[in-house]
Structure formats: structure tokens, C-alpha cells
Design a protein around this motif. Sequence first.
Motif, PDB file in Angstrom:
ATOM      1  N   SER A 266       0.830  -1.204   0.000  1.00 31.31           N
ATOM      2  CA  SER A 266       0.000   0.000   0.000  1.00 31.31           C
ATOM      3  C   SER A 266       0.864   1.253   0.000  1.00 31.31           C
ATOM      4  N   HIS A 267       0.418   2.216  -0.817  1.00 28.01           N
ATOM      5  CA  HIS A 267       1.063   3.541  -0.825  1.00 28.01           C
ATOM      6  C   HIS A 267       0.017   4.577  -0.381  1.00 28.01           C
ATOM      7  N   SER A 268      -0.867   4.143   0.542  1.00 28.45           N
ATOM      8  CA  SER A 268      -1.964   4.944   1.107  1.00 28.45           C
ATOM      9  C   SER A 268      -3.212   4.848   0.218  1.00 28.45           C
ATOM     10  N   TYR A 269      -4.270   5.516   0.644  1.00 33.02           N
ATOM     11  CA  TYR A 269      -5.495   5.491  -0.180  1.00 33.02           C
ATOM     12  C   TYR A 269      -5.497   6.614  -1.211  1.00 33.02           C
ATOM     13  N   SER A 270      -5.067   7.798  -0.809  1.00 33.77           N
ATOM     14  CA  SER A 270      -5.204   8.945  -1.722  1.00 33.77           C
ATOM     15  C   SER A 270      -3.883   9.631  -2.047  1.00 33.77           C
ATOM     16  N   HIS A 271      -2.779   9.141  -1.477  1.00 32.79           N
ATOM     17  CA  HIS A 271      -1.453   9.746  -1.664  1.00 32.79           C
ATOM     18  C   HIS A 271      -1.440  11.217  -1.246  1.00 32.79           C
ATOM     19  N   THR A 272      -2.093  11.501  -0.149  1.00 31.60           N
ATOM     20  CA  THR A 272      -2.049  12.837   0.442  1.00 31.60           C
ATOM     21  C   THR A 272      -1.382  12.732   1.813  1.00 31.60           C
ATOM     22  N   LYS A 273      -1.105  13.868   2.403  1.00 36.44           N
ATOM     23  CA  LYS A 273      -0.412  13.900   3.687  1.00 36.44           C
ATOM     24  C   LYS A 273      -1.210  13.139   4.752  1.00 36.44           C
ATOM     25  N   ILE A 274      -0.513  12.306   5.513  1.00 35.80           N
ATOM     26  CA  ILE A 274      -1.168  11.533   6.582  1.00 35.80           C
ATOM     27  C   ILE A 274      -0.671  11.983   7.949  1.00 35.80           C
TER      28      ILE A 274
ATOM     29  N   ILE B 231      -4.472   4.166   5.870  1.00 37.26           N
ATOM     30  CA  ILE B 231      -3.657   2.991   6.211  1.00 37.26           C
ATOM     31  C   ILE B 231      -4.488   1.706   6.219  1.00 37.26           C
ATOM     32  N   ALA B 232      -5.525   1.668   7.045  1.00 42.88           N
ATOM     33  CA  ALA B 232      -6.302   0.426   7.187  1.00 42.88           C
ATOM     34  C   ALA B 232      -7.201   0.182   5.976  1.00 42.88           C
ATOM     35  N   TYR B 233      -7.903   1.240   5.572  1.00 40.45           N
ATOM     36  CA  TYR B 233      -8.855   1.043   4.454  1.00 40.45           C
ATOM     37  C   TYR B 233      -8.116   0.773   3.144  1.00 40.45           C
ATOM     38  N   SER B 234      -6.987   1.418   2.941  1.00 41.42           N
ATOM     39  CA  SER B 234      -6.241   1.172   1.693  1.00 41.42           C
ATOM     40  C   SER B 234      -5.813  -0.289   1.614  1.00 41.42           C
ATOM     41  N   LYS B 235      -5.451  -0.845   2.746  1.00 40.39           N
ATOM     42  CA  LYS B 235      -5.044  -2.262   2.787  1.00 40.39           C
ATOM     43  C   LYS B 235      -6.224  -3.157   2.402  1.00 40.39           C
ATOM     44  N   LYS B 236      -7.390  -2.835   2.967  1.00 40.07           N
ATOM     45  CA  LYS B 236      -8.587  -3.649   2.673  1.00 40.07           C
ATOM     46  C   LYS B 236      -8.949  -3.564   1.184  1.00 40.07           C
ATOM     47  N   VAL B 237      -8.879  -2.347   0.626  1.00 38.66           N
ATOM     48  CA  VAL B 237      -9.205  -2.174  -0.794  1.00 38.66           C
ATOM     49  C   VAL B 237      -8.287  -3.028  -1.664  1.00 38.66           C
ATOM     50  N   LEU B 238      -6.999  -2.963  -1.393  1.00 36.06           N
ATOM     51  CA  LEU B 238      -6.035  -3.713  -2.207  1.00 36.06           C
ATOM     52  C   LEU B 238      -6.216  -5.220  -2.031  1.00 36.06           C
ATOM     53  N   GLU B 239      -6.500  -5.642  -0.814  1.00 36.60           N
ATOM     54  CA  GLU B 239      -6.703  -7.081  -0.579  1.00 36.60           C
ATOM     55  C   GLU B 239      -7.976  -7.570  -1.255  1.00 36.60           C
ATOM     56  N   ASP B 240      -9.014  -6.720  -1.257  1.00 40.81           N
ATOM     57  CA  ASP B 240     -10.268  -7.116  -1.928  1.00 40.81           C
ATOM     58  C   ASP B 240     -10.061  -7.246  -3.431  1.00 40.81           C
ATOM     59  N   ILE B 241      -9.257  -6.353  -4.005  1.00 39.06           N
ATOM     60  CA  ILE B 241      -9.024  -6.398  -5.463  1.00 39.06           C
ATOM     61  C   ILE B 241      -8.153  -7.595  -5.833  1.00 39.06           C
ATOM     62  N   THR B 242      -7.079  -7.802  -5.075  1.00 40.34           N
ATOM     63  CA  THR B 242      -6.085  -8.814  -5.475  1.00 40.34           C
ATOM     64  C   THR B 242      -6.361 -10.208  -4.913  1.00 40.34           C
ATOM     65  N   GLY B 243      -7.095 -10.264  -3.814  1.00 40.04           N
ATOM     66  CA  GLY B 243      -7.296 -11.550  -3.158  1.00 40.04           C
ATOM     67  C   GLY B 243      -6.060 -12.008  -2.398  1.00 40.04           C
ATOM     68  N   GLU B 244      -5.090 -11.112  -2.247  1.00 39.07           N
ATOM     69  CA  GLU B 244      -3.850 -11.447  -1.552  1.00 39.07           C
ATOM     70  C   GLU B 244      -3.670 -10.532  -0.340  1.00 39.07           C
ATOM     71  N   LYS B 245      -3.016 -11.062   0.693  1.00 44.37           N
ATOM     72  CA  LYS B 245      -2.748 -10.254   1.871  1.00 44.37           C
ATOM     73  C   LYS B 245      -1.699  -9.184   1.556  1.00 44.37           C
ATOM     74  N   VAL B 246      -1.925  -7.990   2.066  1.00 48.45           N
ATOM     75  CA  VAL B 246      -0.967  -6.892   1.894  1.00 48.45           C
ATOM     76  C   VAL B 246      -0.119  -6.778   3.161  1.00 48.45           C
ATOM     77  N   TYR B 247       1.196  -6.770   2.995  1.00 50.30           N
ATOM     78  CA  TYR B 247       2.126  -6.756   4.140  1.00 50.30           C
ATOM     79  C   TYR B 247       2.833  -5.410   4.319  1.00 50.30           C
ATOM     80  N   GLY B 248       3.045  -4.687   3.203  1.00 46.30           N
ATOM     81  CA  GLY B 248       3.930  -3.533   3.263  1.00 46.30           C
ATOM     82  C   GLY B 248       3.221  -2.203   3.080  1.00 46.30           C
TER      83      GLY B 248
END
Length: 550
Positions: free
Chosen positions: A299-307, A319-336
Motif C-alpha cells: 500500500s502507498h496509502s489510499y489517496s497519496h495525500t499527507k497523513i 492505512i487500514a482502508y487502503s489495505k482492505k481495498v487492495l486485498e479485496d481487489i487482489t485476493g492477496e494479503k498486503v504486508y507492506g
Amino acid sequence: MVSDETLKFLQDTGYNKDSYLDRLSKFKRRLEKIGVKYDVIRESNVDSLPATSTILALDIFALSKESSGAILNFLKRGGNLLFNYHFAYFQNKKIYQGSKLIEAITGLRYIKNVKNKKGLFFIPKILSPIMLSNEDAKRFDLILYDSIPLFESKENTPDAVLTNWAVTSTPMFDNKKVPMKQAGIVWHGLYGKGSWIYFSFPLYSFLDMPLNEFELLMKNITNYLNEPVSLAKYPYLDTKKAIFISEDTEYKYENLKRYATLAQKYGIDTTLFCVANLAEQYSDITKEVAAFSHIEIGSHSYSHTKISGENEKKVEKEIAYSKKVLEDITGEKVYGFRPPREEIDEKMIYWLRESGYLYTMERSKDYLLPKEEIPGLITLPRHGTDDYIYLINLDWDKDAILNQIIYETELLTSFNVLYTLSIHTHLLSYKNNINIVEKFFKYLQTRKDIKPLKGRDLAIRARQLKNIDLFYKKNLKNIFVNIENRNDTSVKNFTFRLYWHNLKKIGKISSEILNIKVEEIKRDKKEKFSDIRVKELKPNSVITLIIPYE
């Protein structure tokens, strides 16, 4: 050792001999603080020292001919020597002989003296006696007010090399970059039956080091010189040279597919840090590349804006939602997670842990290997030039950019330091800029000793490595190396280096348990070390290797 000849030299040439004695006194107090025991000797006592001794000969500018011979005999008999700087540049008061005695002991070839008014830095070789793969291995500041000698060797690799602050190059002297093979400032080797370690910098550089850094260096050095063997784990479990190539997807997201396809074609493990709202827009591409065997999605964040410094709701989403979005799309766990602006604050740390991330990569760090800097999270230290700097500083010259990428790769991996190359979808992956990446991948195919690893693999290896302990004991015939794996999982191909410099020779290595497969993958009889690989360490287990010796 206190050198009477040096005292005479300083007095006769108008220098303050009390400064020399004061530096030795400060050095002794530092040794006492870290628990290193010593006796003070004069140079006339060398002949009477037992061969099991170690002489610390620091800032000895002048030495009598008789004392020089005594030191050489001491080494031949099996003694150890730690020495530095302009050792014995003068013999018998004022007879200048330069680096003659240093070269006689070390086999190094003197190049020139260099001086830099700005701060200097050096990095140790991770898999060396002075560092022994310690996870705290770091870039050292080098305080210097004087010129220092540079040497080179056709056979030996230095234990530390001068660099710039960013650890992307050797330093500049007189507007010229020091050639890599001449940038070494710490060396070790054998002379006769004895061992030596040589530092090119003066004693006050040791005194100006923070005490914990001084302790790390001195304890490793004294153990190496005095113990029969030294043990160093490979810094990435089964390989000693690793690199991390990643891509940030901030603009021109569709270029991600070009880069991922290239990595897959050349078999280069790589990590794509995706901005999640772009991954949503291009979900087909994201899903397609995530299925490539050499690709990891981070993940490189959800919107690439200041956090950093933002409110709780915003931080959670990035942080959390971006991980869920990527995992839902790919079907793979996101670690980084790679934070925009390379910033991480306490609120972000909470959500990184809460979301189940394993690792982050942010800004440049002074430590040299992946490390659990934040409890529960592995940090991959960034030690390479990002592509936007390449493109600006090298005036879009593709050959110059490729050469610099390869230069940084070779500089850092030769010292077992993690090299990281951060690519962007709108820069190196953009249009024909990607030809640079393809040429780099072709270069990597010629370097089978360098292993590109995904971020999660680096992080998992770092965590496993921390939970493996190495220690030894010996009797009159055998060295017994115990390997304790405190991980709940098995570890494949665990590899370590055994320095056996204080032994005449070692025999065939075997395991105490018959079904443990052990292989000596390299033996260097000149430097006296062996690289040893164990095919599998079972979870929460201890094994013992038996090594006959003389």
C-alpha cells in the motif's frame, strides 16, 4: 602499548607528547567502561609477550627498528595486533619510511593521503569480523581533522569503506570520486600465525564515537582477535547480497503493468506500492499484475495525500482502508506500507500495527539492514537514489542513470548492505525511460550472487534472523556450534560464516543429529573462514554442528 620512540619523536619535532599520552588515557577509560581488560606495556616489552596476547598499537607514529622487528616476530609467533593511521611512519626518531611497515604487515598498497574538511562517513562490511552481521550495523560518522592514508588490495576486501552521508557513493576528494577499491579504511588479515586489524583513521576518531558505537566495534574486534572462532549469520538468511526494487504508483498508474510485466519477464522479485484509489480505478490491471509470481502488492496509502498529523478518521482510511481495498481487489494479503512524504508518526504507527502490516519503507536510515525499529514493524532502510533524483541530477542521461544504479548496487551489495531502488510509474516506468529498468534487469541476470527480494520476504527473513542464535563451545579436538531456532516456523537454508583464524585448520563439518543436512558451501584457506549452510532448522529447535580442528 605506549611507544617510547613516538614520545621521543613528538618531543624532538616540537609536538606535544602529552596530547599523545592524554589520548591513550582516554582510550583506556573507554575500554574500562565497556569492560575490556588490558595491561599497559612499553614497546621494549613486545619480545616478552606470550603469543596469545593482543597489542593495541594506536597513534604510534615512530618506532625503533628493534621494536618493528619485535612486532613482526610477535605476529609470526601467533600474536594479534590492532594498529592504525600512520603506524611507524618514522623509524629511529626522524627517519621517514612512510607506510612501509603497514604494507609489510598487511600486504596493502599505499595510494595517497586524503583530507576532507567536511564530515566523512563509513559503512562496515556486514559479514566481517568487526560487525558479525549485527542488526545494529550502521553508517558511522568519522570525525577527522587530519589527512588519512588510503590503500588498496588485489586480494582482500576492506571491512569498512568511506561513503557519503546517503551511502550512495564513495566521497569526493579534490573534485574526484575515490575509486571503490581505494575507499577502504579498515582491513583485517593474517601475518605468520597471528592476526591483525588496521584502521586508517587516528585514535581521536575512536574517542569521538558515541560509546555504544565504540563498544560495538571494540567488542567484536577483541573477540575476533582473541577467540578461536567467530560466527556471523548471513544477513538475509540464505544470501549475503540482497536488493529491494519497488515501484510507487502515484501518477500514470497504467504504467504499473509495463513495469510488472518486465519484472515478470526477467524473473526479478519486486514490490508495487499502490495508491488504493488508483487501484480501484484500474482494478483490472491491479488484479492482473498481482497474479504475477514475481510481484508483491503493497500500500502507498489510499489517496497519496499527507497523513502525518491528520485526524484519526483520515489516518485510518489511508492505512487500514487502503489495505482492505487492495486485498479485496487482489485476493492477496498486503504486508507492506510506504507512506507518502516518507513520514510516520505515532498515530500512523498505531494503525499500521492495528491493520496487520508487517513492514514499512520510509526515508533514509543510518542502519544498514532491515530492522524492527518500531516494535511489531520491520523497517526496510532506504539506501539508494530515487528515480526522481536520478532524472534531475543526471539530466535525463539514460546511460549515466543506468551506470549510477549499477554503481550503487555494487557498492552496497559488496558490503552486504541492503540496496533499494525506488521507481515511479510516471518517471522510470514512463515511456522509453523503462529501457533503463530493462537494462538493469539484464545486468541483474548476470549477477546470480545478488538476490532481488520482495519486501515481505526481506521482512520475514529479518524477523526470523533475529530469532536465531549462534554460539559455540570447544574441547581439545572439536568446536561445537549450537544453532537455536526460536521461530515457530522452520527456516530453510540458514547460512552462516565461521571465522577460524586462530586455528591451524578445521576438518569436515557434521551434525550431531544424522538427518540434519549440512553443507560447507565455501572455504577460504587464506583468510581462514568457511560458509556453512543448514538445509532446514525445525521450529523451536537446537542443533549442534561438530567441527574437528587443529
